[in-house]
Scaffold this motif. Structure first.
Motif, PDB file in Angstrom:
ATOM      1  N   PRO A  44      56.670 -16.282 -12.335  1.00  0.00           N
ATOM      2  CA  PRO A  44      55.407 -16.591 -13.003  1.00  0.00           C
ATOM      3  C   PRO A  44      54.692 -15.301 -13.409  1.00  0.00           C
ATOM      4  O   PRO A  44      54.840 -14.261 -12.757  1.00  0.00           O
ATOM      5  CB  PRO A  44      54.614 -17.349 -11.931  1.00  0.00           C
ATOM      6  CG  PRO A  44      55.645 -17.891 -10.996  1.00  0.00           C
ATOM      7  CD  PRO A  44      56.739 -16.868 -10.978  1.00  0.00           C
ATOM      8  N   ARG A  45      53.895 -15.371 -14.456  1.00  0.00           N
ATOM      9  CA  ARG A  45      53.257 -14.165 -14.995  1.00  0.00           C
ATOM     10  C   ARG A  45      51.778 -14.065 -14.646  1.00  0.00           C
ATOM     11  O   ARG A  45      51.110 -13.136 -15.085  1.00  0.00           O
ATOM     12  CB  ARG A  45      53.392 -14.141 -16.521  1.00  0.00           C
ATOM     13  CG  ARG A  45      54.721 -14.596 -17.078  1.00  0.00           C
ATOM     14  CD  ARG A  45      55.885 -13.763 -16.621  1.00  0.00           C
ATOM     15  NE  ARG A  45      55.895 -12.435 -17.228  1.00  0.00           N
ATOM     16  CZ  ARG A  45      56.910 -11.574 -17.108  1.00  0.00           C
ATOM     17  NH1 ARG A  45      57.980 -11.906 -16.398  1.00  0.00           N
ATOM     18  NH2 ARG A  45      56.864 -10.393 -17.674  1.00  0.00           N
ATOM     19  N   ASP A  46      51.248 -15.017 -13.866  1.00  0.00           N
ATOM     20  CA  ASP A  46      49.798 -15.060 -13.653  1.00  0.00           C
ATOM     21  C   ASP A  46      49.395 -14.819 -12.210  1.00  0.00           C
ATOM     22  O   ASP A  46      48.302 -15.158 -11.788  1.00  0.00           O
ATOM     23  CB  ASP A  46      49.243 -16.413 -14.112  1.00  0.00           C
ATOM     24  CG  ASP A  46      49.899 -17.589 -13.386  1.00  0.00           C
ATOM     25  OD1 ASP A  46      50.915 -17.378 -12.686  1.00  0.00           O
ATOM     26  OD2 ASP A  46      49.401 -18.728 -13.533  1.00  0.00           O
ATOM     27  N   GLU A  93      52.435 -19.987  -5.636  1.00  0.00           N
ATOM     28  CA  GLU A  93      53.048 -20.786  -6.702  1.00  0.00           C
ATOM     29  C   GLU A  93      54.560 -20.611  -6.809  1.00  0.00           C
ATOM     30  O   GLU A  93      55.232 -21.405  -7.475  1.00  0.00           O
ATOM     31  CB  GLU A  93      52.402 -20.450  -8.051  1.00  0.00           C
ATOM     32  CG  GLU A  93      52.566 -18.999  -8.485  1.00  0.00           C
ATOM     33  CD  GLU A  93      52.021 -18.742  -9.876  1.00  0.00           C
ATOM     34  OE1 GLU A  93      51.894 -19.706 -10.652  1.00  0.00           O
ATOM     35  OE2 GLU A  93      51.716 -17.581 -10.194  1.00  0.00           O
ATOM     36  N   TRP A  94      55.101 -19.586  -6.142  1.00  0.00           N
ATOM     37  CA  TRP A  94      56.530 -19.304  -6.279  1.00  0.00           C
ATOM     38  C   TRP A  94      57.022 -18.613  -5.021  1.00  0.00           C
ATOM     39  O   TRP A  94      56.339 -17.737  -4.472  1.00  0.00           O
ATOM     40  CB  TRP A  94      56.752 -18.404  -7.491  1.00  0.00           C
ATOM     41  CG  TRP A  94      58.174 -18.043  -7.808  1.00  0.00           C
ATOM     42  CD1 TRP A  94      59.006 -18.658  -8.697  1.00  0.00           C
ATOM     43  CD2 TRP A  94      58.927 -16.950  -7.243  1.00  0.00           C
ATOM     44  NE1 TRP A  94      60.233 -18.019  -8.728  1.00  0.00           N
ATOM     45  CE2 TRP A  94      60.213 -16.972  -7.843  1.00  0.00           C
ATOM     46  CE3 TRP A  94      58.644 -15.970  -6.296  1.00  0.00           C
ATOM     47  CZ2 TRP A  94      61.202 -16.037  -7.525  1.00  0.00           C
ATOM     48  CZ3 TRP A  94      59.628 -15.046  -5.966  1.00  0.00           C
ATOM     49  CH2 TRP A  94      60.888 -15.090  -6.583  1.00  0.00           C
ATOM     50  N   LYS A  99      46.540 -16.776  -7.522  1.00  0.00           N
ATOM     51  CA  LYS A  99      47.914 -17.201  -7.242  1.00  0.00           C
ATOM     52  C   LYS A  99      48.724 -16.061  -6.631  1.00  0.00           C
ATOM     53  O   LYS A  99      48.439 -14.886  -6.850  1.00  0.00           O
ATOM     54  CB  LYS A  99      48.561 -17.708  -8.526  1.00  0.00           C
ATOM     55  CG  LYS A  99      47.892 -18.973  -9.065  1.00  0.00           C
ATOM     56  CD  LYS A  99      48.548 -19.477 -10.330  1.00  0.00           C
ATOM     57  CE  LYS A  99      47.861 -20.743 -10.833  1.00  0.00           C
ATOM     58  NZ  LYS A  99      48.481 -21.263 -12.079  1.00  0.00           N
TER      59      LYS A  99
END
Length: 391
Positions: free
Chosen positions: A78-80, A39-40, A16
């Protein structure tokens, strides 16, 4: 003190990515072609965000945040993610801009990017990228580039610096600088690469900076022709071609050198194309035609000097018109980008202020993905070692 905590990637099959300064999403297109899932994304410009939504639509797997990134915090991200991409504004760094450097009002947004990465802490992506104009390398005698590298160093990244021109993939002259930060840089270095020209070696020679030169495959050679393949085919009666009076005025502004440049092509029985920009020389507006079969660098459509004209030559004729929004998209590697219902200037501004899709894709496939898989440069090193031993 540098933060050397590493991030654990959860899905190397489809890693990601976060897209800062997203613009109209061309970095996303390139990263997705390379196998990433964006994703962001974030951008402050409402018109660009409108284009972004117009093309990508809405998906539960992606979030676009419209607004000033100074209002965001690490907990908003997001953290991933495995990669953070940042195409920070180049206005204060480009040769056409103010050259105030990273302290400029717009290019200084880089420090907000660095702040958000810092606030991610141990969830910081193992790869962080900054894309900007080549002017970053010389801004304030190289001090701005060193400052950007140092900021990445303080976040735990070693930094590689590459200069890649879009014309290695598409016939548009568009050189850009890429700072690629890796938490786990390769032990093998590549000292000779066309992507690290002599004028950028100062940053690698600075012992106060943590840098690396990742082994990369030979990139495609710069294109010297091919513009006609990216130009819209328009009949003579299309209203976008300039009338005889405006065309004659265009030709009259050409210097003898410029006029001779297109005259032989005009007399040819083969149809060809050239592009031209309007310049101010000695206080007078004149047109300058490119000598090669390549587009000049696409720019944001603000005023006549930023807009690029297309000249069709052959069979005794010279026809002139403005470059179209669709041609802007195609010359950025986004031929199928949805521009329906958008204003022409909005489209040209969005593409003129963006990153080239095939450049991002090439980096994704040959740099980012191998770095995540721990194979960056290993195949190339093995090949070179075998060749050396055989000789």
């Amino acid at each position: 003190m540098a933060d050397n905590r590493t991030h654990t990637t959860t899905n190397l099959a489809c890693p990601k990515a976060l897209e800062f300064f997203a613009g109209i999403g061309l970095a996303r297109l390139g990263l997705e072609e390379a196998g990433f899932q964006v994703e962001w994304s974030n951008d402050i410009d409402a018109a660009k965000c409108e284009m972004y939504r117009n093309h990508f639509g809405n998906s539960p797997e992606h979030k676009l945040i419209e607004g000033d990134m100074s209002n965001l915090h690490g907990e908003d991200l997001p953290r991933d993610a495995s990669l953070a991409w940042g195409s920070s504004p180049c206005t204060d760094l480009s040769l056409a801009g103010t050259r105030t450097g990273l302290n400029g009002k717009q290019s200084g947004a880089f420090w907000q990017y660095a702040r958000l990465l810092r606030e991610l802490g141990s969830d910081r992506p193992p790869i962080a990228v900054l894309e900007n104009v080549n002017g970053l390398a010389t801004s304030h005698s190289g001090e701005d580039l060193a400052a950007a590298v140092r900021a990445f160093n303080e976040l735990g990244y070693s930094v590689d610096v590459l200069s890649i021109d879009t014309r290695r993939f598409i016939p548009q002259s568009r050189p850009r600088l890429f700072l690629i930060g890796l938490q786990d840089p390769p032990a093998i270095e590549q000292f000779n690469s066309p992507l690290r020209p002599d004028w950028m070696q100062q940053v690698f020679a600075d012992s106060s900076l943590r840098t690396h030169r990742a082994p990369l495959p030979e990139p495609p050679s710069p294109l010297m022709s091919g513009l006609s393949m990216y130009i819209e085919n328009m009949p003579d009666n299309d209203g976008r071609w300039w009338d005889a009076e405006k065309t004659d005025k265009f030709l009259d502004t050409l210097s003898p050198v410029q006029f001779s440049r297109i005259e032989s092509l005009r007399k040819s029985t083969n149809e060809s194309y050239r592009t031209a920009y309007r310049r101010t020389r000695n206080g007078k507006a004149v047109w300058e035609v490119r000598a090669d079969d390549v587009s000049g660098c696409l720019r944001t459509a603000r005023g006549g000097s930023s807009r690029q004209a297309v000249i069709r030559l052959g069979n005794g004729k010279a026809s002139v018109r403005w470059m179209t929004p669709r041609e802007y998209a195609t010359l950025m590697g986004a031929a199928h980008y949805n521009i329906d219902g958008l204003r022409p200037n909005q489209v040209m501004f969005g593409f003129g202020d963006a990153v080239s899709v095939p450049v991002v894709e090439w980096l994704g496939k040959h740099y980012f993905m191998p770095a995540l898989h721990g194979s960056l440069g290993k195949d190339l090193y093995t090949e070179q070692t075998l060749l050396a031993s055989a000789s």
